[in-house]
Design a protein around this motif. Structure first.
Motif, PDB file in Angstrom:
ATOM      1  N   ALA A 238      54.733  37.634  17.260  1.00  0.00           N
ATOM      2  CA  ALA A 238      54.586  39.007  17.463  1.00  0.00           C
ATOM      3  C   ALA A 238      55.989  39.718  17.567  1.00  0.00           C
ATOM      4  N   LYS A 239      56.326  40.821  17.145  1.00  0.00           N
ATOM      5  CA  LYS A 239      57.515  41.522  17.415  1.00  0.00           C
ATOM      6  C   LYS A 239      57.970  42.109  18.554  1.00  0.00           C
ATOM      7  N   ASP A 240      59.182  42.412  18.947  1.00  0.00           N
ATOM      8  CA  ASP A 240      59.688  42.771  20.121  1.00  0.00           C
ATOM      9  C   ASP A 240      58.796  44.039  20.786  1.00  0.00           C
ATOM     10  N   ARG A 241      58.466  44.886  19.835  1.00  0.00           N
ATOM     11  CA  ARG A 241      57.878  46.106  20.194  1.00  0.00           C
ATOM     12  C   ARG A 241      56.464  45.696  20.758  1.00  0.00           C
ATOM     13  N   ARG A 242      55.934  44.798  19.970  1.00  0.00           N
ATOM     14  CA  ARG A 242      54.529  44.510  20.424  1.00  0.00           C
ATOM     15  C   ARG A 242      54.328  43.899  21.762  1.00  0.00           C
ATOM     16  N   LEU A 243      55.421  42.870  21.924  1.00  0.00           N
ATOM     17  CA  LEU A 243      55.465  42.229  23.078  1.00  0.00           C
ATOM     18  C   LEU A 243      55.512  43.037  24.292  1.00  0.00           C
ATOM     19  N   ILE A 244      56.388  44.198  24.241  1.00  0.00           N
ATOM     20  CA  ILE A 244      56.830  45.113  25.333  1.00  0.00           C
ATOM     21  C   ILE A 244      55.627  45.952  25.720  1.00  0.00           C
ATOM     22  N   TRP A 245      55.091  46.586  24.736  1.00  0.00           N
ATOM     23  CA  TRP A 245      53.973  47.493  24.870  1.00  0.00           C
ATOM     24  C   TRP A 245      52.637  46.910  24.845  1.00  0.00           C
ATOM     25  N   LYS A 246      52.270  45.864  24.319  1.00  0.00           N
ATOM     26  CA  LYS A 246      51.023  45.299  24.214  1.00  0.00           C
ATOM     27  C   LYS A 246      50.609  43.962  25.380  1.00  0.00           C
ATOM     28  N   HIS A 247      51.836  43.471  25.785  1.00  0.00           N
ATOM     29  CA  HIS A 247      51.780  42.417  26.948  1.00  0.00           C
ATOM     30  C   HIS A 247      52.458  42.710  28.212  1.00  0.00           C
ATOM     31  N   LEU A 248      53.838  43.109  28.043  1.00  0.00           N
ATOM     32  CA  LEU A 248      54.484  43.340  29.418  1.00  0.00           C
ATOM     33  C   LEU A 248      54.190  44.521  30.137  1.00  0.00           C
ATOM     34  N   ILE A 249      54.172  45.482  29.431  1.00  0.00           N
ATOM     35  CA  ILE A 249      53.792  46.714  30.218  1.00  0.00           C
ATOM     36  C   ILE A 249      52.522  46.842  30.820  1.00  0.00           C
ATOM     37  N   PRO A 250      51.339  46.389  29.973  1.00  0.00           N
ATOM     38  CA  PRO A 250      50.150  46.467  30.541  1.00  0.00           C
ATOM     39  C   PRO A 250      50.111  45.616  31.719  1.00  0.00           C
ATOM     40  N   ASN A 251      50.818  44.588  31.680  1.00  0.00           N
ATOM     41  CA  ASN A 251      50.654  43.669  33.045  1.00  0.00           C
ATOM     42  C   ASN A 251      51.635  44.276  34.164  1.00  0.00           C
TER      43      ASN A 251
END
Length: 337
Positions: A238-251
């Motif tokens: 997973a790229k950084d953008r996906r990690l931030i917006w799909k995993h970290l921000i939702p949590n």
């Protein structure tokens, strides 16, 4: 060996407990947000606050269209009329019978047959229309400022925390500079440069308003970015953008939503304060701040000019704070039973 040669029959046996019965779900299967809503509804104060906000929003949208008077329509023949509401006018202690502080029926004295529910101001403008028009504008400014704060704060805090190192150090130094400057001074100076107006007030509040959101998001992501699911997603490519917006921000949505709920009443108070000191919206545009500014000057003679706008702004701010408290408890996993 069978004792006493007793015949073996079916009634000597008991059926074994089924494995399926041990796996029965004792509580309904609901999603996380359904459970949050269920816990929020149990908080009576927060739910009452939500109902009040819904009512105020509905009146702010449709209230000005109840009658045919515009918010800037002037008529000096009906100036300073007290509030008069049919049916409620018979309840004397409510003061909604068209009587002034001297006990004179101003409607009968001026020969006016129309009822003005919130009365009129010193220029004969209908206060019902102006109060709900002002509520609409104040809420518009508050929601717009809160949304912009949300977008900037989440993006800034998320990038700062995720990349860390020099990026985080530089970005946090900028935040500390903005925190060190009194926000009220920045807002006043910007309004003086841009001239008072809805856009200038919103931009002035946004300049430093996103800092709190950025700090909260940064703290949450610093705590979450070392979790196993983030490591697993990174391992899978997973790229950084996906990690931030799909995993970290939702949590991190719990603290983000709560902070946004508390940002809205702060923005409403800031707009009202700026309008009260003359740096906000200019006449004939109505907002809760301008109405309070107009009403306090004649408080001792015509208290109705201040009463209704003050009640509305108090209800709005209290309701949003109650909703924020309720969401904080509903989104807290420790409150789960």
């Amino acid at each position: 060996m069978i004792p006493n040669n007793k015949e073996i029959t079916d009634d000597l046996f008991q059926p074994a407990e089924s494995e399926k019965s041990r796996e029965v779900i004792l509580r309904p299967n609901i999603t996380y947000w359904q459970e949050v809503w269920k816990r929020f509804r149990k908080n009576k104060a927060a739910f009452v606050g939500l109902i009040l906000i819904a009512i105020i929003l509905a009146l702010a949208i449709f209230g000005p269209y109840v009658n045919q008077h515009g918010y800037d329509e002037q008529d000096l023949t009906r100036a300073n009329l007290p509030p008069k509401i049919p049916v409620l006018e018979h309840v004397s202690w409510l003061g909604l019978n068209g009587m002034d502080i001297q006990g004179v029926d101003r409607y009968e004295e001026n020969g006016i047959s129309e009822n003005f529910w919130f009365g009129t101001d010193n220029l004969g403008r209908d206060l019902w229309t102006r109060v709900w028009e002002g509520t609409r504008i104040s809420l518009y400014i508050a929601f717009l400022a809160a949304i912009i704060d949300l977008i900037i704060g989440v993006a800034y805090g998320g990038i700062s925390a995720y990349y860390g190192g020099k990026v985080d150090n530089i970005m946090q130094r900028i935040v500390e500079i903005l925190v060190g400057i009194p926000s009220l001074i920045v807002i006043i100076l910007l309004i003086l440069v841009l001239q008072p107006g809805i856009i200038s007030i919103t931009l002035a509040m946004v300049i430093t308003g996103w800092v709190g959101m950025a700090r909260i998001v940064r703290g949450q992501i610093l705590k979450l970015k070392e979790q196993e699911y983030v490591l697993a997603s990174r391992t899978l490519g997973a790229k950084d953008r996906r990690l931030i917006w799909k995993h970290l921000i939702p949590n991190s949505m719990g603290p983000i939503i709560i902070t946004t709920m508390f940002t809205i009443p702060t923005a409403i108070f800031t707009e009202a304060f700026l309008s009260f000191i003359g740096l906000g919206l200019q006449p004939p545009i109505a907002s809760l701040g301008t109405l309070i500014n107009d009403g306090y000057k004649l408080l001792r003679i015509y208290p109705h000019m201040l009463a209704f706008s003050s009640i509305i702004i108090s209800m709005v701010m209290i309701s949003f704070n109650l909703i924020g408290d309720g969401l904080r408890d509903a989104l807290d996993p420790k409150m789960r039973k």
